[in-house]
Design an enzyme around this catalytic site. Structure first.
Site, PDB file in Angstrom:
ATOM      1  N   GLU A 104      32.853 -54.283 -19.622  1.00  0.00           N
ATOM      2  CA  GLU A 104      31.578 -54.790 -20.328  1.00  0.00           C
ATOM      3  C   GLU A 104      30.645 -55.714 -19.707  1.00  0.00           C
ATOM      4  O   GLU A 104      31.198 -56.620 -18.931  1.00  0.00           O
ATOM      5  CB  GLU A 104      31.706 -55.195 -21.672  1.00  0.00           C
ATOM      6  CG  GLU A 104      32.878 -55.944 -21.998  1.00  0.00           C
ATOM      7  CD  GLU A 104      32.769 -57.220 -21.373  1.00  0.00           C
ATOM      8  OE1 GLU A 104      31.810 -58.029 -21.279  1.00  0.00           O
ATOM      9  OE2 GLU A 104      34.008 -57.587 -20.602  1.00  0.00           O
ATOM     10  N   GLU A 150      33.771 -57.149 -17.088  1.00  0.00           N
ATOM     11  CA  GLU A 150      33.442 -56.231 -16.221  1.00  0.00           C
ATOM     12  C   GLU A 150      34.025 -54.993 -16.124  1.00  0.00           C
ATOM     13  O   GLU A 150      34.065 -53.892 -15.394  1.00  0.00           O
ATOM     14  CB  GLU A 150      32.900 -56.608 -15.085  1.00  0.00           C
ATOM     15  CG  GLU A 150      31.861 -57.583 -14.962  1.00  0.00           C
ATOM     16  CD  GLU A 150      31.517 -58.188 -13.617  1.00  0.00           C
ATOM     17  OE1 GLU A 150      32.019 -57.314 -12.405  1.00  0.00           O
ATOM     18  OE2 GLU A 150      30.634 -59.013 -13.408  1.00  0.00           O
TER      19      GLU A 150
END
Length: 360
Positions: free
Chosen positions: A174, A317
Site C-alpha cells: 500500500e 509498499e
C-alpha cells in the site's frame, strides 16, 4: 448481493491429502527431518493450497493499493498528504523501493489508486478511485459502508484479472499518508489491545506526534464505536480505501485458490478484516516479515501467522512481501530438485523411524 458474499462458496479448504504427500516428500529428501524448518512448513502449506505437491509459483504479482486519509489533518505523519500522489508518480517512473524489488525478484507490479487525492494519474496506474481520500475519522466515519464495499470489490476484481492472466501468487502492499493511523485503529478494534501498546512511529514521527496519533486513534474509536463483529463497519468507520482494497484482494485470492503474501502492519490489518469477514480466507495467508510497528505482532497472533523475516522494516509498499518471494522460490526449488534417500539407495529418516517403531 455484494461480491464478497458471492465468492464465499468458492473458497475451498486446502487439500489435507496433498499436504500429507508433500510432508512425505520433504521427509524423504536428503536431509535430517525438519531441518529446513519454516521453509518446509511454507512449502507444505503451498502444496495444500495449490493441490500440487511441488507447485510452480513462478508467475507472481505485487498489488499496491493507494489512498489518502482524512486523519492526516491531525498531524499524525512526518510527511504532508501530497506525498501520496508523488509516490504514485514514483511507482509509475520505476523509482520506488517496491519497483526495485519487484524487478529484482521477477514480480509483476500492479498499482491501483483506490482513493487518492491526486489530480492526475500516470497512465500505468489503474484508476479505481471510490472517492478522493477518506474523511477525518476523528470526527465521524472515514467513509460510508457502501464505499467500503466498493473498495472491497476493487481488490476482488483486480485479483481475478491477474489470475486470468496466469498469476499464481500475489503480494499485497500500500501507499497512503496517514494509513498507519488507520491500520492501528483497526488493530485496536480487532485485538482489543490498548492504543498505547499498538501505536508506532509510522513514517518516523517524533514523540509529540506519537501522542497526537494515539489521541486521534482513541478519538476515532470513541466517536465511531466500531463493532469488531462487523468487519465492513470497522473498515468504513476507521479504515482506509486502500486497506479495504487489500482486504478485497485477500478474498479474491482465496476464492481463486492462490496464496497471498502479506507485507507489514497495514496489509495485515486488511487481511485481519478479510479473515473476520470470511474466516476460511485465512488459510491462504502467509506472513513475510515482522514490522517495526508494534501493532503488527498482535495482528499476526490473531491470524495465527509467523513471519519468515525480521528486519525491523516499516516502509510498506509491499517491500517485505516481495523480499520473501526468493525464500518461497528457494523452498520450492529444494522440494523440486533435491535428491531423495531412495535416489541414493538408502532408507530415509522417516522410513527408519517407522521401522524402529514397528520393531519395538
Amino acid at each position: 448481493m455484494k461480491r464478497w458474499k458471492q465468492i464465499r462458496g468458492r473458497i475451498r479448504r486446502p487439500d489435507p491429502e496433498i499436504r500429507r504427500k508433500a510432508l512425505r516428500h520433504w521427509n524423504n529428501l536428503t536431509k535430517p527431518l525438519g531441518s529446513l524448518g519454516r521453509l518446509e512448513e511454507t512449502a507444505i502449506r503451498l502444496a495444500g493450497i495449490t493441490g500440487e505437491v511441488v507447485p510452480d509459483l513462478s508467475r507472481k504479482a505485487v498489488l499496491v493499493m493507494c489512498g489518502d486519509h482524512g486523519v492526516a489533518e491531525e498531524g499524525v505523519s512526518a510527511y504532508p498528504q501530497e506525498v501520496t500522489g508523488l509516490m504514485i508518480d514514483n511507482f509509475a517512473r520505476g523509482g520506488a523501493a517496491i519497483n526495485v524489488l519487484a524487478r529484482r525478484f521477477g514480480a509483476e507490479l500492479v498499482v491501483v489508486d483506490v482513493g487518492s487525492k491526486a489530480k492526475k494519474l500516470p497512465p500505468s496506474v489503474i484508476d479505481r478511485r471510490v472517492r478522493p481520500g477518506t474523511a477525518n475519522m476523528t470526527a465521524g466515519p472515514a467513509m460510508t459502508r457502501e464505499e467500503a464495499l466498493q473498495a472491497l470489490d476493487v481488490g476482488i476484481d483486480r485479483v481475478e484479472e491477474l489470475v486470468r492472466g496466469g498469476v499464481r501468487m500475489i503480494a499485497i502492499g500500500e501507499m497512503g499518508i496517514g494509513n498507519t493511523t488507520a491500520g492501528t485503529a483497526i488493530a485496536a478494534v480487532f485485538t482489543g489491545r490498548p492504543v498505547e501498546v499498538l501505536t508506532g512511529r509510522g513514517t518516523g514521527i517524533d514523540d509529540r506526534a506519537v501522542l497526537r496519533k494515539r489521541e486521534a486513534i482513541r478519538r476515532a474509536i470513541e466517536v465511531n464505536r466500531p463493532d469488531p463483529a462487523d468487519p465492513i463497519g470497522v473498515l468504513a468507520k476507521v479504515g482506509g480505501l486502500e486497506i479495504a482494497g487489500m482486504a478485497g484482494a485477500v478474498l479474491g485470492a482465496a476464492a481463486a485458490g492462490i496464496p497471498v503474501v502479506l507485507d507489514g502492519m497495514i496489509s495485515t490489518a486488511a487481511a485481519l478484516a478479510a479473515a473476520r469477514l470470511l474466516p476460511e480466507a485465512s488459510e491462504y495467508l502467509f506472513a513475510s516479515h515482522l514490522s517495526a510497528e508494534p501493532a503488527h505482532r498482535f495482528m499476526l497472533e490473531e491470524l495465527g501467522l509467523r513471519p519468515l523475516i525480521d528486519a525491523e522494516m516499516r516502509l510498506g509498499e509491499g517491500t517485505g512481501a516481495v523480499l520473501c518471494f526468493p525464500l518461497i522460490d528457494g523452498a520450492l526449488s529444494l522440494a523440486r530438485e533435491m535428491a531423495t534417500f531412495a535416489d541414493l539407495g538408502l532408507a530415509g529418516p522417516a522410513e527408519e523411524r517407522a521401522q524402529h517403531e514397528s520393531d519395538s
